[in-house]
Design a protein around this motif. Structure first.
Motif, PDB file in Angstrom:
ATOM      1  N   HIS A  76    -143.041  17.676 -67.551  1.00 57.80           N
ATOM      2  CA  HIS A  76    -142.079  16.773 -68.179  1.00 57.80           C
ATOM      3  C   HIS A  76    -140.983  16.363 -67.212  1.00 57.80           C
ATOM      4  O   HIS A  76    -140.460  15.256 -67.311  1.00 57.80           O
ATOM      5  CB  HIS A  76    -141.516  17.349 -69.472  1.00 57.80           C
ATOM      6  N   GLU A  79    -142.397  13.476 -65.331  1.00 59.63           N
ATOM      7  CA  GLU A  79    -142.316  12.215 -66.085  1.00 59.63           C
ATOM      8  C   GLU A  79    -140.920  11.614 -65.950  1.00 59.63           C
ATOM      9  O   GLU A  79    -140.749  10.406 -65.810  1.00 59.63           O
ATOM     10  CB  GLU A  79    -142.610  12.467 -67.571  1.00 59.63           C
ATOM     11  N   LYS A  80    -139.916  12.479 -66.001  1.00 58.26           N
ATOM     12  CA  LYS A  80    -138.548  11.976 -65.899  1.00 58.26           C
ATOM     13  C   LYS A  80    -138.290  11.382 -64.520  1.00 58.26           C
ATOM     14  O   LYS A  80    -137.677  10.319 -64.399  1.00 58.26           O
ATOM     15  CB  LYS A  80    -137.555  13.115 -66.177  1.00 58.26           C
ATOM     16  N   THR A 577    -143.560  23.474 -78.293  1.00 56.37           N
ATOM     17  CA  THR A 577    -143.355  22.053 -78.022  1.00 56.37           C
ATOM     18  C   THR A 577    -143.071  21.294 -79.310  1.00 56.37           C
ATOM     19  O   THR A 577    -142.143  20.477 -79.377  1.00 56.37           O
ATOM     20  CB  THR A 577    -144.609  21.461 -77.349  1.00 56.37           C
ATOM     21  N   LEU A 580    -139.627  22.027 -80.501  1.00 55.55           N
ATOM     22  CA  LEU A 580    -138.614  21.290 -79.747  1.00 55.55           C
ATOM     23  C   LEU A 580    -138.535  19.841 -80.200  1.00 55.55           C
ATOM     24  O   LEU A 580    -137.459  19.273 -80.344  1.00 55.55           O
ATOM     25  CB  LEU A 580    -138.966  21.314 -78.260  1.00 55.55           C
ATOM     26  N   ASP A 581    -139.706  19.266 -80.417  1.00 55.65           N
ATOM     27  CA  ASP A 581    -139.741  17.876 -80.859  1.00 55.65           C
ATOM     28  C   ASP A 581    -139.034  17.744 -82.211  1.00 55.65           C
ATOM     29  O   ASP A 581    -138.224  16.838 -82.411  1.00 55.65           O
ATOM     30  CB  ASP A 581    -141.200  17.437 -80.970  1.00 55.65           C
ATOM     31  N   ILE A 607    -136.191  22.359 -70.105  1.00 55.59           N
ATOM     32  CA  ILE A 607    -135.874  21.430 -71.184  1.00 55.59           C
ATOM     33  C   ILE A 607    -134.374  21.164 -71.195  1.00 55.59           C
ATOM     34  O   ILE A 607    -133.569  22.086 -71.129  1.00 55.59           O
ATOM     35  CB  ILE A 607    -136.311  22.005 -72.541  1.00 55.59           C
ATOM     36  N   LYS A 611    -126.373  15.787 -74.429  1.00 63.50           N
ATOM     37  CA  LYS A 611    -125.775  14.993 -75.513  1.00 63.50           C
ATOM     38  C   LYS A 611    -125.729  15.787 -76.819  1.00 63.50           C
ATOM     39  O   LYS A 611    -125.396  16.952 -76.809  1.00 63.50           O
ATOM     40  CB  LYS A 611    -126.541  13.677 -75.675  1.00 63.50           C
ATOM     41  N   ARG A 668    -125.604  16.717 -68.945  1.00 62.71           N
ATOM     42  CA  ARG A 668    -126.440  15.940 -68.038  1.00 62.71           C
ATOM     43  C   ARG A 668    -125.705  14.742 -67.455  1.00 62.71           C
ATOM     44  O   ARG A 668    -126.154  14.143 -66.509  1.00 62.71           O
ATOM     45  CB  ARG A 668    -127.709  15.490 -68.751  1.00 62.71           C
TER      46      ARG A 668
ATOM     47  N   VAL B 292    -145.809  13.948 -78.914  1.00 69.40           N
ATOM     48  CA  VAL B 292    -144.452  14.424 -78.675  1.00 69.40           C
ATOM     49  C   VAL B 292    -143.877  13.717 -77.454  1.00 69.40           C
ATOM     50  O   VAL B 292    -144.600  13.152 -76.647  1.00 69.40           O
ATOM     51  CB  VAL B 292    -144.370  15.949 -78.470  1.00 69.40           C
ATOM     52  N   ASP B 293    -142.593  13.774 -77.391  1.00 69.61           N
ATOM     53  CA  ASP B 293    -141.829  13.236 -76.293  1.00 69.61           C
ATOM     54  C   ASP B 293    -142.319  13.844 -74.969  1.00 69.61           C
ATOM     55  O   ASP B 293    -142.359  15.055 -74.827  1.00 69.61           O
ATOM     56  CB  ASP B 293    -140.373  13.666 -76.571  1.00 69.61           C
ATOM     57  N   PRO B 294    -142.718  12.996 -73.999  1.00 67.58           N
ATOM     58  CA  PRO B 294    -143.232  13.576 -72.756  1.00 67.58           C
ATOM     59  C   PRO B 294    -142.207  14.419 -71.998  1.00 67.58           C
ATOM     60  O   PRO B 294    -142.578  15.215 -71.150  1.00 67.58           O
ATOM     61  CB  PRO B 294    -143.655  12.355 -71.939  1.00 67.58           C
ATOM     62  N   THR B 295    -140.934  14.243 -72.301  1.00 67.69           N
ATOM     63  CA  THR B 295    -139.944  15.028 -71.557  1.00 67.69           C
ATOM     64  C   THR B 295    -139.870  16.458 -72.057  1.00 67.69           C
ATOM     65  O   THR B 295    -139.080  17.234 -71.554  1.00 67.69           O
ATOM     66  CB  THR B 295    -138.545  14.420 -71.645  1.00 67.69           C
ATOM     67  N   LEU B 296    -140.590  16.788 -73.095  1.00 69.66           N
ATOM     68  CA  LEU B 296    -140.577  18.201 -73.482  1.00 69.66           C
ATOM     69  C   LEU B 296    -141.970  18.725 -73.759  1.00 69.66           C
ATOM     70  O   LEU B 296    -142.149  19.737 -74.415  1.00 69.66           O
ATOM     71  CB  LEU B 296    -139.636  18.448 -74.658  1.00 69.66           C
ATOM     72  N   ASP B 297    -142.952  18.038 -73.216  1.00 68.81           N
ATOM     73  CA  ASP B 297    -144.315  18.463 -73.481  1.00 68.81           C
ATOM     74  C   ASP B 297    -144.676  19.644 -72.599  1.00 68.81           C
ATOM     75  O   ASP B 297    -145.111  19.501 -71.475  1.00 68.81           O
ATOM     76  CB  ASP B 297    -145.254  17.281 -73.220  1.00 68.81           C
ATOM     77  N   MET B 298    -144.489  20.831 -73.137  1.00 72.72           N
ATOM     78  CA  MET B 298    -144.764  22.018 -72.337  1.00 72.72           C
ATOM     79  C   MET B 298    -146.245  22.354 -72.329  1.00 72.72           C
ATOM     80  O   MET B 298    -146.699  23.112 -71.483  1.00 72.72           O
ATOM     81  CB  MET B 298    -143.962  23.185 -72.871  1.00 72.72           C
ATOM     82  N   LEU B 391    -138.364   8.348 -73.811  1.00 72.81           N
ATOM     83  CA  LEU B 391    -138.348   8.766 -72.411  1.00 72.81           C
ATOM     84  C   LEU B 391    -137.267   7.998 -71.656  1.00 72.81           C
ATOM     85  O   LEU B 391    -136.496   8.577 -70.901  1.00 72.81           O
ATOM     86  CB  LEU B 391    -139.721   8.516 -71.801  1.00 72.81           C
ATOM     87  N   MET B 394    -133.941   9.304 -72.429  1.00 69.88           N
ATOM     88  CA  MET B 394    -133.648  10.616 -71.881  1.00 69.88           C
ATOM     89  C   MET B 394    -133.242  10.526 -70.415  1.00 69.88           C
ATOM     90  O   MET B 394    -132.501  11.364 -69.938  1.00 69.88           O
ATOM     91  CB  MET B 394    -134.870  11.535 -72.003  1.00 69.88           C
TER      92      MET B 394
END
Lengths: 752, 615
Positions: A76, A79-80, A577, A580-581, A607, A611, A668, B292-298, B391, B394
């Motif tokens: 993840h 991806e960021k 996961t 968290l979502d 993670i 905010k 952040r 799910v949001d790719p920024t938390l896909d563990m 994403l 974020m």
């Protein structure tokens, strides 16, 4: 905006820049100019990633350097990074035109994350996807499929292969998702396409292990040029990653599996002997010539590479006693038998590789040289026997990796045999652990091979420890402070509950009902006062499990639920996961939520709770490692002997960096705000507190030390009230040399 | 004369208020209510005026009761009716509430001219007595007291008809219909499904209490139980048996007797459902993990981790721990909590279904249908889009971005020239030449001229005010300027209206609302093409004149300080009214002259309304 740093034009996709970002770029540029390594600590919440990307891509535009290899800890994060890169790329295109700004940036991951084959990608685990892919793409399968149309192959791979050198990705930024989409559109396999495109890419983003773990790096990162710039982001845990990469553990299940594998191999050998004896003979001849690995192995036939570092792989003929397939199987059987015998012990045994090798040689006449070739000999055999279900053969693979590692390294490793886990002495679970003790081993080839390696994170304090742990000489090492327009961080040290009794997770106190209740009351008071998201970190899973059960019985959990929804990190990543979502959605919709997590766990590692996803973090206790662990003991001893690092210092350093990492997740950007509660009386001691990173210490006022629950609640309310006021960035705008406007918040101004 | 407004079946509970209930028919008008028994033998019919009723009460429970009390509390003497349907009761209750409210407001209950609350106007097709429509109007009036006042003043005062009044408010009614309940109610955060056993302390018996709501939550949180219920009840076992089994399993789990639970499960395959890991949840999780949001896909992260292949990495190094006991995953409170929170977030799938009161079988069925519908309605592309947006969110650092322009609605003027001309015209008419249009030099010259003339002629021929008066004016002005400078900005939220006494304020706002309503209708009448419109306009004009005088009087009667403020406030109203009345009179004259041309002169109607002078 566009500005110049010491003559280098930097493209930065935002209109303003923080002064520390500017400073960071300056130092980074100097390190790149010097073609050396650097170590940079910059607090979280200051936009490290975009700073790095922005400077390095600008540097690439101006100077003939190699590609940027950006290593992240998790998918993840990858991806960021790619998303920020996309923003940066769009900005560059706008500034200098489409042609000039042309880049190819891509993320690389495992088959499991990239496969688009309808059947294989639906497989459950990583290993089964790998094996499923191999079953369809191995060279002998495809060869057989030419004659026999009933043999199934992968269309995506075939299409990709047919295109040959023409199968190219057009320039752009590709996340995993976009790679998959591109693959679907063209009918090409995205995984092999991405691996192929690495050599043409300007920027590659992938996981640490693709660089550090020889098993994977040997396949993926073999052909990278020396001029590459390698970045390890969030590198505070890099020493642990290095150690993990070179460690092997063997348990009873492993040995049982290995025995099964060997029997299967024997069967296949027998079959081949009767049908295709020629094949085995060819292999033998090849081994005599010293070609353990054929150089021209087809792309898809590669599996995992040698577990030892590239420099240490022997390039000579495989010793005679393991050249014949049946001899090698017998050799492995003896090895497995020996390890089985060792596991039967009732006491903990610990020894170095040398003494282990001696007894191995004495009892089963296995010599070191043959052991070194274990891995190579096995892969050669599996390939000769055309075995595709690699997921079944992981056990014997582990045994061979173990053999190769102890055959190669005599220093920096320890072999520890434990009959059971200290924490659960009733459950026999013997394990033989080959533990790497020296983090510098795995990263050494990276430092030697690449011109510039950047190690950066929000928490690298104390900064001088990392060069020692990783044994390298950075040309620049620097820690940046954070300039803030307002006090948007509020760390607190809570030592007592409302009843003034001390709270701690010290071993003798942690199960005390008073402490458990005080911790619960703290959470209860806080969820009632703090809006949106609250995150709690516990020292370990077992502790969290215990305390949640106690809170449930005491009714505290039910009361917490009156205010916020509760989500918990579990050992199951899928469940976590989803939790968290859901947690994020609960924060988004305004219901508010609490997330219970574990320091050193997967959530704490990567993670963000920025905010409204995290207005408060509570760190329950100090996340010390389990100090009675034999492996940890061995490592501490090694550190003391080789680097003169004291045990206590290392343990505290390690625990506090984990705690800082946990609480650092809340912020952040500077417009963000968050509170951090360190709930343990031991944090109040100077030796612990002083090890916290600078950006926390500067905000830790004396009034925020040694608090009780009610006092901290009062501070929290005050803080929230203050932060709720409308916030204006008080800044100065000054003209830079290039005539553009350059923004600086109050505090230090960059010099021109 | 009484027009019955409501007619419903209701049982009269007798003078003792306790029963026995006697079936009958209740009729309500605006002044009185009548109750006639269905059987003559039951009781004497009632015919009571509302004026004797002081208060009314109604029941919240299952029985739909309405208590019309002669005293101010529920125990006082009065009449209690029981209704078959809660809706009938509510309608009566609303009606009574209205009448009682009017009584207490206006003193004497009913002026003779008082019309029924919702007056059906005969002749017009659209005005058919529509019960649903009426209910809606009633409801709206009840929720909006301002509107109610306006309604009572204009409609009941006879100025406007019911239809005319509501015609302009169609959107309010429609909104009310479409909006439904104002907010969707979510699920409670409390874990209901976590039923705790109760012990009586003496015997070993434990009791579990299950309500339909709890059962609903159990079904949503444990799909396996739901499935088992649908499969087994009532074909295989009765509902009670089912829940007994469930509670048994729960109890064993709760007492940490995992071994006993496992043993029982082995014996009884029905029971096994409750202890086993829920496969439906697992499948769902597999589906959900994809979006799910790719920024938390563990999970994706795990798939990328080759360091921890089985047999690799460190197994027991003191920082990690394994709680897997021999590969068997145990159900824990953590899983329950996560599952509960997920269900709560998903919201109530049984929207609009009466969960309370329905039996479990219907709940189970309805839930199954709702879940199916939900599964069908998912759109992959949309989800993908959302995923990407999140994403972006974020990773974006808005702190470093330039100031964003506040979102605004662009002004659209269809005919700019007309618009600006109409803006400019009054300014041109009202004052002398606008000073801005004058050249500064010119202005200076003219001032200079004046100065010179004063110097030459002295100030003899100017009208002089007495010095004391001048001083007073100047002091007042200065004070006002100073005060406004001081208060300006600091008391931004302070309104002129707030400084008025409440009674006057209310009166003013009500009058202004009435005037607006009247004006709207008045202008809508033009051109007066039919006799009906003419009559209406005349009627409206009269009402306006009345308000005009009323406001005038109010202004006159107000004391010192207030007077100024009130006159400021009513000024625009007066202007608007003046304009309307003048228009009416001019139109009147024109019509008169027209008709005079056609017919013999002298047949004019008497002039309407005295000419009113604005103060």
């Amino acid at each position: 905006m566009k500005f110049k740093i010491e003559g280098l034009t930097v493209y930065f996709p935002y209109e303003y820049i923080y002064p520390e970002q500017y400073q960071y770029m300056l130092e980074l540029k100097r390190a790149l100019d010097a073609k050396g390594h650097c170590l940079l600590e910059m607090p979280t919440g200051t936009g490290k990633t975009i700073t790095l990307l922005s400077l390095i891509t600008s540097y690439q535009l101006a100077n003939p350097v190699g590609k940027l290899i950006y290593c992240t800890r998790t998918v993840h994060e990858m991806e960021k990074v790619l998303d920020e890169l996309r923003r940066l790329h769009a900005f560059q295109e706008k500034e200098i035109g489409k042609e000039a700004a042309k880049i190819l940036a891509l993320g690389l991951s495992s088959r499991k994350n990239l496969c688009i084959h309808p059947v294989v990608s639906g497989e459950g685990s990583r290993e089964s996807v790998d094996a499923g892919c191999r079953k369809l793409t191995a060279s002998w399968v495809r060869l057989a499929a030419v004659d026999n149309p009933n043999i199934e192959t992968c269309d995506f791979f075939e299409n990709y292969e047919k295109k040959g050198a023409d199968a190219l990705l057009p320039p752009g930024v590709y996340t995993l998702h976009e790679l998959r989409n591109f693959g679907r559109e063209k009918g090409w396999c995205p995984y092999f396409l991405a691996r192929h495109m690495i050599q043409f890419a300007n920027i590659v983003v992938y996981n640490y292990q693709y660089m550090l773990d020889p098993k994977v790096a040997g396949i993926i990162s073999r052909e990278l040029e020396k001029e590459c710039i390698v970045v390890f982001d969030e590198a505070h845990n890099i020493d642990n990653v290095c150690i993990e990469a070179l460690s092997v553990n063997i348990r009873q299940q492993t040995l049982e599996g290995a025995t099964r594998n060997l029997n299967k191999i024997s069967q296949v050998i027998d079959k081949f002997k009767s049908t295709d004896a020629n094949r085995l003979r060819q292999e033998y001849n090849r081994l005599v010539e010293g070609l353990a690995q054929r150089g021209d192995l087809p792309l898809a036939d590669h599996w995992l590479a040698n577990p030892v570092l590239p420099d240490d792989i022997l390039k000579e003929a495989v010793p005679g006693n393991i050249r014949r397939a049946e001899h090698f199987v017998a050799f492995l059987k003896r090895l497995v038998q020996y390890i089985k015998g060792r596991l039967l012990t009732d006491v903990v045994e610990s020894e170095g590789p040398v003494s282990f090798l001696t007894s191995l040689g004495r009892e089963c006449s296995i010599d070191q040289k043959a052991l070194r070739f274990c891995y190579d000999r096995l892969t050669s055999l599996l390939e000769t026997l055309e075995i595709t279900d690699t997921d079944e053969f992981l056990h014997i693979q582990a045994v061979c990796d173990f053999g190769t590692l102890i055959g190669t390294y005599q220093r920096g490793f320890a072999i520890i045999i434990e009959p059971y886990d200290d924490r659960m002495p009733n459950i026999p679970d013997p394990v033989l652990q080959l533990s790497c003790l020296d983090a510098s081993l795995a990263i050494k080839p990276v430092f030697e091979r690449f011109q510039s390696v950047v190690i950066t994170s929000g928490t690298l304090s104390p900064l001088d420890l990392y060069p020692r742990l990783l044994s390298f000489n950075p040309v620049i090492f620097k820690s940046f402070t954070m300039t803030l327009t307002r006090d948007c961080l509020c760390p607190m040290i809570l030592t007592r509950g409302s009843d003034q009794l001390p709270v701690s997770t010290k071993f003798d106190m942690r199960s005390d009902p008073g402490v458990v209740r005080n911790y619960g009351r703290l959470l209860l008071e806080m969820v009632a006062a703090v809006p949106d998201g609250v995150v709690c970190f516990f020292v370990s899973y077992s502790y969290m499990d215990g305390i949640i059960n106690s809170w449930n019985e005491m009714g505290i959990l039910q009361e917490v639920m009156q205010h916020k929804l509760v989500f918990i990190e579990t050992q199951d990543v899928v469940e976590t996961t989803l939790a968290l979502d859901n947690y994020r959605r609960a924060c988004d919709c305004g219901r508010g939520a609490v997330f219970f997590s574990v320091a050193r766990g997967k959530v704490a590692e990567g993670i963000d709770f920025d905010k409204h996803y995290g207005r408060l973090v509570i760190m329950y206790g100090i996340p010390f490692q389990y100090t009675l662990s034999k492996i940890l003991r061995a490592r501490l001893e090694y550190l003391r002997e080789t680097f003169q690092i004291k045990e206590g210092d290392f343990l505290t350093f390690d625990a506090v960096r984990q705690a800082a990492q946990c609480v650092g997740r809340v912020i952040r950007s500077k417009a963000d705000y968050g509170m951090m509660i360190f709930a343990d009386k031991r944090y109040n001691r100077h030796d612990k507190r002083s090890k916290l990173p600078g950006w926390i210490q500067t905000h830790l006022r004396d009034a925020h030390l040694n608090l009780s629950t009610d006092m901290s609640l009062h501070i929290a309310r005050e803080f929230l009230r203050k932060m709720a006021q409308p916030h204006e960035l008080l800044g100065l705008v000054i003209a830079t040399a290039c005539g553009r406007y350059h923004f600086c918040t109050e505090g230090s101004l960059p010099r021109f | 004369m009484d027009v019955p407004v409501l007619k419903v079946n209701a049982k009269y509970m007798g003078p003792s208020k306790k029963g026995p209930a006697m079936a009958g028919v209740l009729t309500m008008s605006d002044t009185r209510f009548k109750w006639t028994p269905n059987y003559a033998s039951g009781s004497a019919p009632l015919n009571i005026e509302f004026s004797v009723i002081k208060a009314h009460f109604f029941s919240k429970g299952k029985k739909a009761l309405l208590n019309l009390s002669k005293g101010s509390d529920a125990k006082a003497e009065g009449y209690v009716f029981e209704y078959d349907d809660v809706r009938d009761r509510d309608m009566c209750r609303d009606h009574v509430a209205k009448i009682l409210g009017k009584q207490s407001n206006g003193g004497a209950p009913a002026a003779p001219a008082m019309k029924p609350l919702i007056a059906p106007v005969a002749g017009s097709q659209s005005d058919q007595f529509d019960r649903a429509e009426m209910e809606r109007r009633l409801k709206l009036l009840q929720t909006d007291s301002e509107l109610q006042k306006l309604h009572s003043e204009l409609v009941i005062g006879g100025v406007l008809s019911e239809t005319e009044f509501w015609a302009a408010r169609k959107h309010m009614l429609e909104e009310d219909v479409t909006r439904g309940p104002k907010q969707r109610t979510g699920l409670k955060t409390a874990m209901l499904a976590d039923v705790r056993p109760l012990t009586d302390g003496r015997t070993n018996k434990v009791t579990f209490n299950l309500t339909p709501e709890i059962i609903h939550q159990i079904f949503t949180e444990k799909p396996a139980v739901h499935r088992a219920f649908l499969q087994n009840v009532p074909t295989k076992m009765s509902e009670v048996e089912f829940w007994t089994k469930y509670c048994r399993a729960e109890y064993l789990y709760r007492t940490k007797n995992q071994a006993a639970a496992a043993a029982e499960a082995a014996d009884d395959e029905d029971l096994a459902v409750f202890t086993r890991e829920d496969d439906i949840i697992q499948n769902e999780a597999r589906k959900k993990i994809k979006r799910v949001d790719p920024t938390l896909d563990m999970a994706a992260d795990m798939a990328d981790d080759y360091t921890h292949l089985p047999g690799h990495g460190t197994y027991r190094d003191g920082s990690k721990e394994e709680t897997e006991y021999n590969g068997v995953k145990l159900r824990s409170i953590m899983n329950d909590i996560n599952r509960h929170a997920a269900v709560v977030l998903e919201g109530r799938p049984l929207d609009g279904l009466p969960v309370a009161g329905a039996d479990t079988a219907t709940v189970a069925q309805a839930l199954a249908i709702a879940q199916q519908a939900q599964a069908d309605s998912e759109n992959i592309d949309e989800l993908e889009q959302k995923r990407l947006e999140r994403l972006r969110d974020m990773t974006l650092n808005d702190d470093l971005q330039g100031p964003q322009e506040a979102p605004h609605v662009p002004l659209t003027i269809q005919d700019p020239r007309k618009y600006f001309d109409s803006q400019a015209a009054p300014a041109g008419e009202s004052g002398p030449a606008a000073p801005t249009s004058m050249d500064p030099g010119e202005a200076l010259d003219s001032f200079h001229e004046q100065l010179v003339s004063w110097k030459r002629n002295g100030l003899q021929n100017c009208l002089l005010v007495s010095p004391s008066l001048a001083l007073k004016i100047m002091t007042d002005l200065t004070r006002e300027v100073a005060a406004s400078k001081f208060t300006l900005g600091r008391t931004a939220e302070k309104n002129v209206l707030d400084s008025l006494p409440k009674a006057i304020k209310d009166e003013l706002s009500q009058q202004s609302a009435a005037v607006h309503e009247l004006l709207r209708h008045f202008w809508a009448c033009y051109p007066l093409t039919s006799k009906f419109l003419l009559e209406k306009a005349t009627r409206l004009k009269q009402a306006m004149s009345k308000i005009y005088t009323h406001l005038g009087k109010m202004k006159e009667s107000a004391s010192g300080d207030l007077r100024h403020q009130i006159s400021q406030l009513v000024q625009p109203i007066f202007h608007a009214l003046d304009a309307a009345i003048t228009h009416f009179e001019e139109d009147e004259k024109r019509r008169a002259s027209k008709s005079a041309q056609k017919q013999a002169p002298g047949q004019q109607n008497g002039s309407y309304g005295a000419k009113l002078v604005a103060a």
